[in-house]
Enzyme design. Structure first.
Site, short mmCIF file in Angstrom:
data_model
loop_
_atom_site.label_atom_id
_atom_site.label_comp_id
_atom_site.label_asym_id
_atom_site.label_seq_id
_atom_site.Cartn_x
_atom_site.Cartn_y
_atom_site.Cartn_z
N GLU A 525 0.80 -1.22 0.00
CA GLU A 525 0.00 0.00 0.00
C GLU A 525 0.84 1.28 0.00
O GLU A 525 0.47 2.26 -0.65
CB GLU A 525 -0.96 0.01 1.20
CG GLU A 525 -2.14 -0.95 1.07
CD GLU A 525 -1.78 -2.41 1.34
OE1 GLU A 525 -0.65 -2.68 1.78
OE2 GLU A 525 -2.64 -3.29 1.12
N HIS A 592 -12.35 -5.49 8.32
CA HIS A 592 -13.03 -5.24 7.05
C HIS A 592 -14.27 -4.40 7.20
O HIS A 592 -15.14 -4.40 6.36
CB HIS A 592 -13.35 -6.57 6.33
CG HIS A 592 -12.10 -7.27 5.88
ND1 HIS A 592 -11.41 -8.13 6.68
CD2 HIS A 592 -11.38 -7.16 4.74
CE1 HIS A 592 -10.33 -8.56 6.06
NE2 HIS A 592 -10.29 -7.98 4.87
#
Ligand SMILES: Cc1ncc(C[n+]2csc(CCOP(=O)(O)OP(=O)(O)O)c2C)c(N)n1
Ligand SMILES: [Mg+2]
Length: 803
Positions: A525, A592
């Site tokens: 990322e 999540h």
């Protein structure tokens, strides 16, 4: 000793000699600046100094191979390189050290950055791009070590895109992708994850990148044995070396005092990277720190006598001098004469810079003293004003702070008085504060006419026959239009390419637009963000995809330290209109269903933060941003991809305005403010509240940064006199940020009849599965009861106690 140096240009010995002596002059100028710079800090004129001494020679070699169109992404040691490019004079250097706020004098950041942080200008005054292929470019430096690495990846990859993707107008950015991105990093900073992540990604992508490691064996006081396995970064990275069967890096190792070897290494690296797009590591060893790490601390505390002696003897400037004499480039007297002249020049540059730094302050001091004199004659508090004036007179080298402080204090002694002298002082203070504040606070966001908040709304249009489709189809078809319309647009991320992202918002687009524009990346990322920054700095329009909002944290350092500060720290001289696409909110599980909005909003001032409630809104945000030139984070609703929405007939055109909230249900009893997935729940609850006679007004915040520029929430509260903010962040997170804006900036507290409240998730991360969600995040019953309770408190007769 024979001269073995050959340069790529076929030049005469005379030209060659001249080049060497020019290099020597730059090395000596740079060193003299470092030496005097340290003294300026120790005598208190400058706050902090971190200099390029001991790294002069390799930087001269790098500058020789650096061509127009190339980009540097480096760190605070690169002053000699900047001087060799002609972009940093001795006087500029001292202005940087003093923090002169005039950009004409301190061209790197108008005093915003510490000295040693460099950058070039990519933009004209009107915000249009300069021709980057006609100049030597440096992305603006940041202080976090290795923080320059992620963006280096994008700077290098841009060349690959320009070389291989057809249809982009590359006139100002690239000549067939022949530009090299040059990274510099200290040996100790290669211990950072960013270095390894960038290194690996560059090997995978095969981009024209040359990374130089300036190896002086130390990271402040910590020696190589605590930094690097085998104490040798190029040794460790040998597995990345390319061979006949595998692509990889070219790895070169060269001693930092060896002029000819350095020149050869840099020419070699430049050619490989430029022509074949092969990444290169140049490990430059045996460098030194003649004055230690920086002005804080002294190296005698942690280096042995033997090491200090070795450093003295192997100082690259000293050895360069010896080499010049050995090879009879010139004689000792000539070198001594050069050194004496440069010493004088640098001293003069320093003096001039200091005088220029002080000049506007001295001018302002004169004005202020005159004003104070006049005020003193007209007030019963004459003695106090005179004291302030005399204190100010005693400050021979005034800073803005001295002027602001004294003038503001003087005003306290004339409170309640009326005189034209006081008015004149007051006016002076207001003007002075305003002028000064701009110098320190401009350019957090764009100040140009096409800035994102100026892009006008274009509403979605629907055909006669409404077509209901999954939200992801709306996104996909809108992206299709964008990639068609903007050849310079590209998207990349984990699973974004071949399968068209995990929720298929990019389905089929790789087949249509190719693997370079719709690309899969490794799981990395920080460098996905860095890639985006670098590409955007070179005129492309990247959309960097972070698979889930929770994993934005891996890229947060780069987002916060690099992207969010970019416009500010370059005072608008560079821009990186990167769009970060991610998805979050209300799925299930600790990792999540994240909604760390408060943290994100606070770390990312300088980037727009948008949380659309559905995919039509999201598509509109992408379109708005593509019309403007600012960085933004768009958080799509994870549970919205399969929800049905009416498909607009003007995809690619619709624009969701930035900084504008939307009233999604009108009401008169209480204002409910929310955003993202939670908004949908709030909308349903509003219907349930209606059933018990409560008419709630529901507002979608949608644009969190900036928030509600036209004070729509205030207008709503004027009507309802009650406010409940609901989100799924931790207590005191984004809801508190919204509350602060509404109460303090909008001044809504004056119109409240009930205490304003927030309803947030629990302080812990959300637990897994449906029950975990119900008991971790605000659910419909929580929202109903909280809103009801506010009404009950206000009017218990009409709304009796619920529970
Ligand atoms: C992320 C981060 N951690 C710590 C620091 C503090 N710091 C500044 S320079 C430095 C040492 C860097 O050493 P090296 O990379 O070898 O570069 P050198 O200064 O030796 O050229 C440290 C620890 C920082 N700026 N950034
Ligand atoms: Mg070091």
């Amino acid at each position: 000793m024979s001269l073995k140096l050959q340069t790529s240009d076929d030049i005469s010995f005379e030209d060659f000699r001249e080049q060497i002596l020019k290099d020597y002059e730059i090395a000596i100028t740079s060193r003299e600046c470092s030496l005097l710079g340290r003294r300026e800090v120790l005598t208190g004129k400058a706050k902090f100094g971190i200099f390029g001494d001991g790294k002069e020679l390799p930087q001269l070699a790098m500058a020789r191979s650096f061509r127009n169109g190339d980009f540097r992404s480096g760190y605070y040691r690169d002053q000699t390189f900047m001087m060799a490019l002609g972009q940093l004079s001795a006087k500029d250097f001292f202005h940087g050290l003093y923090a002169t706020t005039d950009i004409e004098k301190e061209p790197m950041s108008a005093g915003r950055q510490m000295g040693g942080h460099f950058g070039s200008y990519s933009l004209n005054e009107d915000g249009t791009w300069k021709d980057l292929t006609a100049q030597k470019n440096s992305s603006p430096d940041i202080s976090p070590t290795a923080g320059q690495m992620p963006r280096l990846l994008g700077l290098a990859q841009a060349s690959k895109i320009y070389r291989n993707v057809r249809g982009i107008d590359s006139a100002k950015f690239s000549k067939n992708g022949n530009e090299v991105a040059w990274g510099t990093i200290g040996n100790a900073s290669t211990s950072e994850g960013h270095f390894f992540e960038t290194f690996n990604a560059a090997g995978v992508l095969q981009v024209p990148m040359v990374i130089s490691v300036w190896d002086d064996q130390y990271g402040i006081s910590v020696p190589a044995k605590f930094q690097t396995t085998k104490e040798d970064i190029s040794e460790v990275l040998k597995g990345f070396q390319r061979d006949e069967n595998n692509k990889g890096f070219e790895i070169l190792k060269v001693k930092g005092w060896d002029y000819t070897a350095l020149i050869h290494a840099y020419e070699n690296a430049s050619e490989l990277a430029r022509e074949e797009h092969i990444p290169v590591l140049i490990h430059v060893t045996e460098l030194t720190q003649p004055q230690g790490h920086s002005t804080s601390g002294s190296q005698e505390r942690y280096k042995s006598e033997a090491r200090l002696l070795w450093e003295k003897e192997n100082d690259c400037n000293k050895r360069f001098r010896e080499w010049i004499l050995e090879n009879k480039i010139t004689d000792n007297d000539s070198l001594s004469a050069i050194e004496a002249t440069i010493k004088k020049e640098v001293r003069n540059a320093k003096k001039e810079a200091w005088t220029e730094f002080l000049a506007p302050h001295r001018e302002a001091k004169k004005e202020l003293i005159e004003l104070l004199n006049k005020v003193a004659l007209n007030t019963p508090n004459r003695a106090f004003i005179t004291k302030i004036k005399n204190d100010l007179i005693a400050v021979e080298e005034p800073l803005k702070r001295d002027l602001a402080k004294n003038s503001r204090k003087a005003l306290r002694y004339v409170i309640g008085e009326n005189s034209k002298e006081k008015d004149a002082l007051l006016k002076w203070v207001e003007n002075f504060l305003e002028d000064s504040q701009i110098k320190f606070s401009s350019h957090l966001y764009s100040e140009l006419p096409n800035k994102a908040i100026n892009i006008k709304e274009i509403k979605p249009l629907f055909g006669d026959k409404r077509e209901k489709v999954d939200g992801r189809i709306i996104l996909r078809d809108n992206f299709d239009k964008l990639f068609e319309k903007y050849p310079q647009a590209l998207v990349f991320g984990e699973d974004s390419g071949a399968i068209g992202d995990v929720n298929q918002g990019l389905e089929g687009l790789q087949q249509k637009y190719g693997e370079l524009r719709i690309a899969d990346t490794g799981i990395r990322e920080a460098t996905i963000i860095g890639q985006g920054i670098g590409l955007a700095l070179r005129g492309l329009r990247p959309i960097a995809e972070i698979q889930y909002l929770d994993y934005l944290l891996y890229g947060l350092q780069t987002l916060s330290d690099d992207l969010a500060t970019l416009l500010y720290r370059s005072v608008g001289k560079q821009k990186a209109p990167l769009i970060i696409r991610t998805r979050g909110h209300r799925l299930e599980g600790i990792w999540h269903s994240g909604s760390q909005m408060g943290g994100i909003i606070h770390f990312l001032r300088g980037i727009y933060i948008l949380a659309p409630r559905n995919m039509t809104k999201a598509a509109g945000f992408y379109n708005t941003l593509m019309k403007s030139d600012e960085p933004a984070l768009i958080i799509e609703s994870l549970n919205g991809y399969r929800l049905k929405e009416d498909k607009p007939i003007n995809l690619g055109e619709i624009c969701t305005p930035i900084g504008v909230v939307e009233i999604v249900k009108k009401g008169s009893d209480i204002t409910l403010l929310s955003y993202g997935s939670t908004l949908r729940i709030v909308q349903n609850v509003a219907q349930e509240l209606k059933a018990v006679g409560i008419d709630a007004e529901v507002i979608d915040a949608q644009s969190l940064l900036p928030f509600d520029l036209s004070n729509t929430v205030l207008d709503s509260i004027k009507k309802t006199n009650r406010l409940l903010i609901i989100d799924e962040d931790v207590p005191g997170g984004c809801a508190a940020y919204l509350m602060q804006d509404i109460m303090e900036r909008q001044g809504a507290y004056k119109f409240l009849d009930s205490a304003p409240q927030t309803l947030t998730a629990k302080a812990h991360r959300p637990a897994y599965a449906s029950d975990g969600d119900y008991f971790s995040k605000p659910n419909a019953e929580d929202i109903f009861e909280k809103a009801y309770h506010i009404m009950h408190e206000a009017n218990p007769a009409e709304y009796p106690k619920l529970r």
